[in-house]
Design a protein around this motif. Structure first.
Motif, PDB file in Angstrom:
ATOM      1  N   UNK A 193       6.687   5.115   9.325  1.00 16.82           N
ATOM      2  CA  UNK A 193       6.144   4.060   8.512  1.00 16.82           C
ATOM      3  C   UNK A 193       5.152   4.565   7.494  1.00 16.82           C
ATOM      4  N   UNK A 194       5.346   4.762   6.322  1.00 17.53           N
ATOM      5  CA  UNK A 194       4.472   5.348   5.473  1.00 17.53           C
ATOM      6  C   UNK A 194       4.066   4.130   4.407  1.00 17.53           C
ATOM      7  N   UNK A 195       3.282   4.095   3.660  1.00 19.31           N
ATOM      8  CA  UNK A 195       2.784   3.262   2.671  1.00 19.31           C
ATOM      9  C   UNK A 195       3.984   2.925   1.523  1.00 19.31           C
ATOM     10  N   UNK A 196       4.534   4.247   0.949  1.00 18.77           N
ATOM     11  CA  UNK A 196       5.632   3.857   0.130  1.00 18.77           C
ATOM     12  C   UNK A 196       6.799   3.234   0.824  1.00 18.77           C
ATOM     13  N   UNK A 197       7.087   3.669   2.069  1.00 15.36           N
ATOM     14  CA  UNK A 197       8.282   2.744   2.776  1.00 15.36           C
ATOM     15  C   UNK A 197       8.004   1.495   3.042  1.00 15.36           C
ATOM     16  N   UNK A 198       6.694   1.087   3.220  1.00 17.70           N
ATOM     17  CA  UNK A 198       6.151  -0.330   3.313  1.00 17.70           C
ATOM     18  C   UNK A 198       6.152  -0.983   2.270  1.00 17.70           C
ATOM     19  N   UNK A 199       5.726  -0.232   1.249  1.00 19.17           N
ATOM     20  CA  UNK A 199       5.899  -1.091  -0.371  1.00 19.17           C
ATOM     21  C   UNK A 199       7.168  -1.476  -0.606  1.00 19.17           C
ATOM     22  N   UNK A 200       8.073  -0.427  -0.275  1.00 15.11           N
ATOM     23  CA  UNK A 200       9.503  -0.634  -1.062  1.00 15.11           C
ATOM     24  C   UNK A 200      10.102  -1.747  -0.088  1.00 15.11           C
ATOM     25  N   UNK A 201       9.800  -1.992   1.223  1.00 11.59           N
ATOM     26  CA  UNK A 201      10.210  -3.285   1.974  1.00 11.59           C
ATOM     27  C   UNK A 201       9.742  -4.414   1.703  1.00 11.59           C
ATOM     28  N   UNK A 202       8.329  -4.340   1.118  1.00 11.39           N
ATOM     29  CA  UNK A 202       7.709  -5.488   0.742  1.00 11.39           C
ATOM     30  C   UNK A 202       8.315  -6.144  -0.512  1.00 11.39           C
ATOM     31  N   UNK A 203       8.892  -5.137  -1.416  1.00 14.26           N
ATOM     32  CA  UNK A 203       9.225  -5.730  -2.767  1.00 14.26           C
ATOM     33  C   UNK A 203      10.930  -6.405  -2.648  1.00 14.26           C
ATOM     34  N   UNK A 204      11.218  -6.063  -1.350  1.00 15.45           N
ATOM     35  CA  UNK A 204      12.635  -6.696  -1.153  1.00 15.45           C
ATOM     36  C   UNK A 204      12.435  -8.037   0.012  1.00 15.45           C
ATOM     37  N   UNK A 205      11.242  -8.395   0.013  1.00 19.04           N
ATOM     38  CA  UNK A 205      10.902  -9.677   0.873  1.00 19.04           C
ATOM     39  C   UNK A 205       9.949 -10.830   0.069  1.00 19.04           C
ATOM     40  N   UNK A 206      10.417 -10.873  -1.329  1.00 12.00           N
ATOM     41  CA  UNK A 206       9.866 -11.973  -2.171  1.00 12.00           C
ATOM     42  C   UNK A 206       8.584 -12.307  -1.996  1.00 12.00           C
ATOM     43  N   UNK A 207       7.839 -11.168  -2.213  1.00 15.92           N
ATOM     44  CA  UNK A 207       6.325 -11.253  -2.151  1.00 15.92           C
ATOM     45  C   UNK A 207       5.307 -11.867  -3.309  1.00 15.92           C
ATOM     46  N   UNK A 208       4.464 -12.467  -3.113  1.00 15.17           N
ATOM     47  CA  UNK A 208       3.647 -12.873  -4.300  1.00 15.17           C
ATOM     48  C   UNK A 208       2.414 -11.963  -4.470  1.00 15.17           C
ATOM     49  N   UNK A 209       1.929 -11.497  -3.371  1.00 17.02           N
ATOM     50  CA  UNK A 209       0.640 -10.742  -3.403  1.00 17.02           C
ATOM     51  C   UNK A 209       1.127  -9.296  -2.442  1.00 17.02           C
ATOM     52  N   UNK A 210       0.417  -8.182  -2.793  1.00 19.42           N
ATOM     53  CA  UNK A 210       0.836  -7.069  -1.835  1.00 19.42           C
ATOM     54  C   UNK A 210      -0.440  -6.466  -1.945  1.00 19.42           C
ATOM     55  N   UNK A 211      -1.050  -6.089  -0.600  1.00 22.83           N
ATOM     56  CA  UNK A 211      -2.231  -5.373  -0.311  1.00 22.83           C
ATOM     57  C   UNK A 211      -2.004  -4.079   0.221  1.00 22.83           C
ATOM     58  N   UNK A 212      -2.404  -2.601  -0.600  1.00 25.58           N
ATOM     59  CA  UNK A 212      -1.831  -1.648   0.179  1.00 25.58           C
ATOM     60  C   UNK A 212      -3.369  -1.031   0.574  1.00 25.58           C
ATOM     61  N   UNK A 213      -3.289  -0.523   1.852  1.00 29.54           N
ATOM     62  CA  UNK A 213      -4.753   0.003   2.255  1.00 29.54           C
ATOM     63  C   UNK A 213      -5.551   0.761   1.404  1.00 29.54           C
ATOM     64  N   UNK A 214      -4.711   1.634   0.970  1.00 30.88           N
ATOM     65  CA  UNK A 214      -5.431   2.821   0.151  1.00 30.88           C
ATOM     66  C   UNK A 214      -4.396   3.532  -0.691  1.00 30.88           C
ATOM     67  N   UNK A 215      -4.638   3.884  -2.056  1.00 33.89           N
ATOM     68  CA  UNK A 215      -3.543   4.445  -2.681  1.00 33.89           C
ATOM     69  C   UNK A 215      -4.138   6.047  -2.419  1.00 33.89           C
ATOM     70  N   UNK A 216      -3.024   6.829  -1.827  1.00 34.07           N
ATOM     71  CA  UNK A 216      -3.548   8.246  -1.486  1.00 34.07           C
ATOM     72  C   UNK A 216      -2.679   9.242  -2.372  1.00 34.07           C
ATOM     73  N   UNK A 217      -1.395   8.944  -2.711  1.00 34.27           N
ATOM     74  CA  UNK A 217      -0.619   9.975  -3.329  1.00 34.27           C
ATOM     75  C   UNK A 217       0.322   9.206  -4.533  1.00 34.27           C
ATOM     76  N   UNK A 218       0.709  10.176  -5.151  1.00 30.45           N
ATOM     77  CA  UNK A 218       1.471   9.757  -6.289  1.00 30.45           C
ATOM     78  C   UNK A 218       2.461   8.654  -6.131  1.00 30.45           C
ATOM     79  N   UNK A 219       3.399   8.892  -4.842  1.00 23.66           N
ATOM     80  CA  UNK A 219       4.534   7.977  -4.837  1.00 23.66           C
ATOM     81  C   UNK A 219       3.785   6.676  -4.325  1.00 23.66           C
ATOM     82  N   UNK A 220       2.690   6.413  -3.546  1.00 24.46           N
ATOM     83  CA  UNK A 220       2.159   5.063  -3.402  1.00 24.46           C
ATOM     84  C   UNK A 220       1.664   4.529  -4.724  1.00 24.46           C
ATOM     85  N   UNK A 221       0.988   5.487  -5.315  1.00 25.20           N
ATOM     86  CA  UNK A 221       0.456   4.933  -6.778  1.00 25.20           C
ATOM     87  C   UNK A 221       1.648   4.297  -7.515  1.00 25.20           C
TER      88      UNK A 221
END
Length: 573
Positions: free
Chosen positions: A380-408
């Protein structure tokens, strides 16, 4: 006065105070009887009822009975000497062991005529002699409170735990062996660790450090951003203390060669619980454990409590109201980034908004917010969580930290496709955040079109309002420090930390935030696309009237909130 006919013959200290003109005879007699009736020390009654000053009483006692007077605030007390006497006796007689010379133990008292106290203490010590030393009443009582608080975190005098219960949260991977089980169930060690946790909460610490070295073992608290040593338990207990902490956080007690992470939930009452994030690390002389206190109350701060200037707060709130784009908070570890983000989340956390967060770790639980724990071990990485969020009808997404290119990259795309994205980075100021994203590989055009606002921040210690002292600095020195000329011409009154004694030895209490709040203007966007560096971006921000971290800190100095030395400590001139 009615008391006069029943006046008690005055003797000892009372008689001396009357002879010196510090008290009228009738007043002294009445005070003596009142103190006797209430079963409190005569000196305490005088001081609490403002019949005589503590210092005058001490000077009179010293002169009358030939007992030396000392300033206890100027002494460094020794816990080993203090522990020679039972704490109940110390409190009963308001008498504190100060130092030891050979077989003589010198006892700080406000009234040297209290021979019963000296006799009982001498009997308690079990040998040697006791000698009185006069100390002012108010200073003595504060020193006793401080000394007993310090020795509470020692293994010698600790009573039963004050804590109701512990809830172990993180699931460990093994059971302790029989030998390890005997170590971690050692009652004094259990009470010691529990007491450290409770004391850290009471003193407002953010972190606890349990540190083994070659010849010593020490415990330190980080209070208001500064580490302070609070205890030195015996070195032989290093392994037992580490084992106890690992059991409480459900870590593998038998594994001492690799770092481990866990969590403790501490129940203070039925309705109050505080979490600790636990990290252990093998060092040369044993395992070091660091516990971060995660107090959910910190996430409920109102924006006015964070320390933003009025115009910075307006920019913050205006950005939160936008339907999409990216809001970044930057600063070093421990600078309050999480609290700032959670404060923003609480403002917009409403029934009609879907908020999802990906954090490593999830520090504070937020009702109404979908929080995901990032865990590299389970995939369960930041990129994987973000991809899942985008399929869950989000309004606001909080990413704990942008560490790498994929997350950014995913965060930027989400901000460009109608979502509000909030996240953190580790950079020194807002302009450097823009170049840092490009260094990761995020395209300049994407950076320029996705980011709405960047907040850089630090935390500085607040001056205690009762103990701050004025400091004079010539105008030339103020200008050299970076104060704007118009501020200097208007007149600036600087303050520094004063000596608050046992109550506030550092002169500081609490912390305040200092911020750089930089909206991404059209001019800054053009510079980003043209490949400008951080210096050029900072110059453009300054031209637009954006305060940097340094100027925000100097504004806090000007307002008397903190000292110039403290701002110099946390900012780069």
């Amino acid at each position: 006065m009615a008391v006069s006919s029943n006046r008690v013959p005055l003797s000892g200290l009372a008689r001396k105070l009357v002879a010196d003109g510090l008290l009228a005879e009738d007043a002294a007699s009445e005070a003596f009887q009142e103190a006797l009736g209430k079963k409190i020390p005569f000196v305490r009654y005088l001081v609490e009822n403002k019949l005589a000053e503590s210092k005058s009483i001490a000077q009179a006692a010293s002169a009358e009975f030939g007992v030396p007077m000392v300033d206890i605030n100027a002494m460094e007390l020794d816990n080993d000497t203090i522990k020679l006497v039972n704490r109940d006796l110390v409190q009963k007689h308001t008498a504190l062991p100060l130092f030891k010379r050979g077989t003589r133990v010198f006892i700080g008292v406000a009234d040297p005529t209290n021979l019963q106290a000296l006799d009982e203490i001498k009997f308690n010590i079990g040998g040697g002699t006791t000698e009185a030393v006069v100390v002012e009443w108010d200073k003595l009582t504060k020193a006793i409170d401080k000394a007993l608080e310090d020795t509470d975190t020692s293994l010698g005098d600790m009573g039963d735990s004050d804590l109701e219960d512990f809830d172990d949260v993180e699931v460990g991977s093994s059971e302790p062996t029989q030998q390890e089980d005997s170590e971690i169930d050692d009652a004094p060690v259990v009470r010691f660790v529990n007491k450290c946790l409770l004391d850290a909460i009471k003193r407002g610490a953010s972190d606890l450090h349990f540190e083994p070295y070659e010849k010593i073992y020490r415990v330190r608290f980080r209070i208001d951003g500064v580490l302070q040593e609070v205890s030195r338990p015996p070195l032989a207990l290093a392994g037992k203390i580490a084992a106890r902490i690992k059991v409480m956080s459900r870590l593998d007690v038998s594994e001492r060669r690799v770092p481990q992470d866990g969590r403790i939930k501490l129940k203070l009452s039925k309705n109050k619980a505080i979490d600790f994030r636990v990290s252990t690390c093998p060092t040369l002389f044993g395992e070091k454990a660091v516990l971060r206190i995660l107090d959910s109350d910190a996430a409920k701060l109102q924006i006015d409590q964070l320390g933003y200037e009025d115009f910075q707060k307006d920019l913050f709130l205006k950005n939160l109201a936008k339907p999409y784009g990216m809001f970044l908070v930057t600063g070093p570890t421990g600078s309050g980034k999480t609290v700032s983000l959670y404060t923003g989340i609480n403002i917009i956390n409403k029934e009609d908004v879907n908020i999802s967060t990906a954090e490593d770790p999830v520090e504070i639980n937020l009702p109404g917010v979908n929080q995901v724990q990032v865990d590299e071990r389970t995939g369960m990485t930041f990129p994987k969580a973000l991809k899942a969020f985008l399929r869950q009808d989000p309004d606001i997404i909080l990413v704990g930290e942008i560490r790498d290119l994929e997350t950014g990259s995913i965060a930027v795309k989400a901000a460009q496709t109608g979502h509000m994205v909030m996240s953190t980075l580790h950079t020194n100021d807002a302009p450097q955040t823009l170049t840092r994203l490009q260094d990761m590989g995020v395209q300049a055009f994407a950076v320029a079109t996705s980011i709405n606002l960047i907040t850089a921040q630090r935390l500085c210690r607040r001056l205690h309002p009762d103990y701050r002292v004025p400091i004079d600095m010539p105008p030339e020195a103020l200008l050299d420090e970076g104060f704007p000329e118009e501020w200097v011409n208007e007149g600036i009154k600087l303050f520094g930390p004063g000596d608050g004694g046992a109550e506030c030895p550092s002169g500081y209490k609490g912390r305040a935030g200092i911020y750089q709040v930089m909206p991404i203007s059209d001019a800054i966007k053009r510079l980003i696309i043209e490949g400008a560096n951080a210096v050029q971006l900072a110059d453009q921000a300054a031209a637009e009237g954006i305060w940097d971290i340094r100027r925000s800190g100097l504004s806090k100095v000007r307002a008397g909130v903190t000292s110039l030395a403290e701002v110099n400590r946390v900012t780069v001139e």
